[in-house]
Design an enzyme around this catalytic site. Structure first.
Site, PDB file in Angstrom:
ATOM      1  N   ARG A   1     -33.353  31.291  61.899  1.00  0.00           N
ATOM      2  CA  ARG A   1     -32.749  31.180  60.556  1.00  0.00           C
ATOM      3  C   ARG A   1     -33.757  31.680  59.524  1.00  0.00           C
ATOM      4  O   ARG A   1     -33.395  32.338  58.553  1.00  0.00           O
ATOM      5  CB  ARG A   1     -32.333  29.733  60.260  1.00  0.00           C
TER       6      ARG A   1
ATOM      7  N   TYR B   1     -14.116  40.679  41.237  1.00  0.00           N
ATOM      8  CA  TYR B   1     -13.475  40.343  42.507  1.00  0.00           C
ATOM      9  C   TYR B   1     -12.941  38.899  42.437  1.00  0.00           C
ATOM     10  O   TYR B   1     -13.652  37.992  41.988  1.00  0.00           O
ATOM     11  CB  TYR B   1     -14.491  40.514  43.645  1.00  0.00           C
TER      12      TYR B   1
ATOM     13  N   ASP C   1     -22.963  43.440  40.549  1.00  0.00           N
ATOM     14  CA  ASP C   1     -22.333  43.592  41.857  1.00  0.00           C
ATOM     15  C   ASP C   1     -22.055  45.087  42.018  1.00  0.00           C
ATOM     16  O   ASP C   1     -21.171  45.640  41.357  1.00  0.00           O
ATOM     17  CB  ASP C   1     -21.045  42.764  41.907  1.00  0.00           C
TER      18      ASP C   1
ATOM     19  N   LYS D   1     -18.610  46.375  52.848  1.00  0.00           N
ATOM     20  CA  LYS D   1     -17.907  47.530  52.289  1.00  0.00           C
ATOM     21  C   LYS D   1     -18.666  48.834  52.598  1.00  0.00           C
ATOM     22  O   LYS D   1     -18.909  49.126  53.753  1.00  0.00           O
ATOM     23  CB  LYS D   1     -17.685  47.295  50.794  1.00  0.00           C
TER      24      LYS D   1
END
Ligand SMILES: Cc1ncc(COP(=O)(O)O)c(C=O)c1O
Length: 386
Positions: A46, A98, A169, A194
């Site tokens: 992690r 978004y 963003d 994306k």
């Protein structure tokens, strides 16, 4: 190094143990240590993973940041960045982001005493006058789905005067077309799902920063909260970024063809694409980006017309995402922006007839033929073009 060279090489050395040219998928949960506190810099997966680290260095180079941290999704990256804000502080957000970002801010973080104000950020001095005090300004440019343009450098100045952070963003543009850190932004966020991955086979996110103190904090949060990008997803996105400089010009060229085709079609009322010379943000976008991208939205008037088009397309796939090599088409009101209320969507102009297309890398002629044929199925009440 040039951008394409960085895409292929930044953060990636041949594997020291085998010489493998491709960074391996380090699919391990832990690392064997020689003694107490004696290890090779890797303790628990992690906290550190070499595949993820290679991707982080790669994306940091592409965005021109000091460092980057990858998370399990774009929303997980957003969540990590918002830990830079404390209870009682105020966040200003460009007004058509978004839907998931809007949902997370208004339905989740607002419960913790962070105040959110959604404002039109396409006029920086207007926003400056209306925004009041804030500690973080969050923008998308172009905005999702209406493709409004926000002036990154001017908004960075608006934020700087308040000692606030500007977060961009940059998912729609990718660093190939737009590098917000070089324009004064403090943090860049991507849904790597994306264009960065580009192959519609991974969900992930990244935050890139230019201040080492922010880097330290985001790394701390990545480990403390644990929403890490998996080794396999990190490997997939690294495979994706290698071809970013090849894919984006093709997306752009196809996007241009589709935008002009739609604008010339009598059944399409309005096309939102910043590449049109009469788009209100055209000049600002040209100043801050090197291309117009592949995201276009267009209005067919009502939900029935949109539904008929979306059912009739064959090559364009109806689906909720963007930035893949294949063309995706979607209905913002019921898909990406369903988290907004009807009233909020109406106020923003996200009508039921609005369709968003993420133009892929197929042959443009095939895309135009598919859209043309699907538009034959559309009956519209009024045929005002534009
Ligand atoms: C502009 C933008 N930002 C962030 C996100 C969230 O990313 P993810 O779906 O990877 O969590 C999306 C998802 O569609 C998006 O379109």
């Amino acid at each position: 190094m040039g951008f394409a060279t960085d895409c292929i090489h930044a953060g990636q050395e041949p594997d020291p143990s085998t010489g493998a040219i491709v960074t391996p998928i380090f699919q391990t949960s832990t690392y064997v240590q020689e003694g107490i506190g004696k290890h090779k810099g890797y303790e628990y997966a992690r906290t550190q993973n070499p595949t993820r680290r290679a991707l982080e260095k790669n994306i940091a180079a592409l965005e021109g940041g000091v460092d980057a941290y990858c998370y399990a999704s774009g929303m997980a990256a957003t969540q990590a960045v918002l830990t830079l804000v404390k209870t009682g502080e105020r966040v200003v957000v460009s007004d058509n982001v978004y839907g998931g970002t809007h949902r997370f801010f208004t339905k989740v973080l607002a419960r913790y005493g962070v105040e959110f104000a959604f404002l039109d950020a396409s006029d920086a001095s207007d926003l400056d006058g209306k925004a009041g005090d804030f500690s973080l300004l969050w923008i998308e440019t172009p905005t999702n789905p209406l493709m409004k343009i926000c002036d990154i450098a001017a908004l960075a100045e608006v934020a700087r005067r308040r000692r606030a952070l500007l977060v961009v963003d940059n998912t729609f543009m990718s660093p190939f077309f737009q590098r917000p850190l070089s324009l004064g932004a403090d943090v860049v966020v991507h849904s790597t799902t994306k264009f960065l991955n580009g192959h519609s086979d991974s969900v992930g996110g990244v935050a890139v920063v230019r201040d080492p103190a922010h880097a330290q904090w985001l790394q701390y949060v990545q480990n403390a909260a644990g929403a890490i990008l998996s080794p396999f997803d990190s490997w997939l996105v690294l495979r994706g970024t290698k071809t970013l400089a090849l894919r984006m010009p093709r997306h752009e060229e196809n996007g241009r063809r589709v935008a002009h085709f739609l604008r010339g079609h009598p059944k399409v009322r309005k096309v939102h694409w910043p590449g049109f010379a009469d788009h209100p943000g055209h000049e600002v976008h040209k100043r801050q980006a090197t291309g117009f991208g592949a995201l276009i939205s267009f209005d067919l008037g009502d939900r029935g017309a949109a539904d008929r088009l979306l059912r009739a397309v064959r090559l364009c796939s109806l689906g909720e995402s963007l930035g893949g090599i294949e063309t995706l088409i979607s209905h913002p009101a019921t898909m990406t922006h369903a988290g907004y209320t009807q009233g909020e969507r109406d106020a923003l102009g996200i009508g039921d007839g609005l369709v968003r297309i993420s133009v892929g890398c197929e042959d443009a002629e095939d895309l135009l033929a598919d859209l043309g044929k699907a538009l034959e199925a559309v009956q519209v009440q009024s045929t005002t073009n534009r």
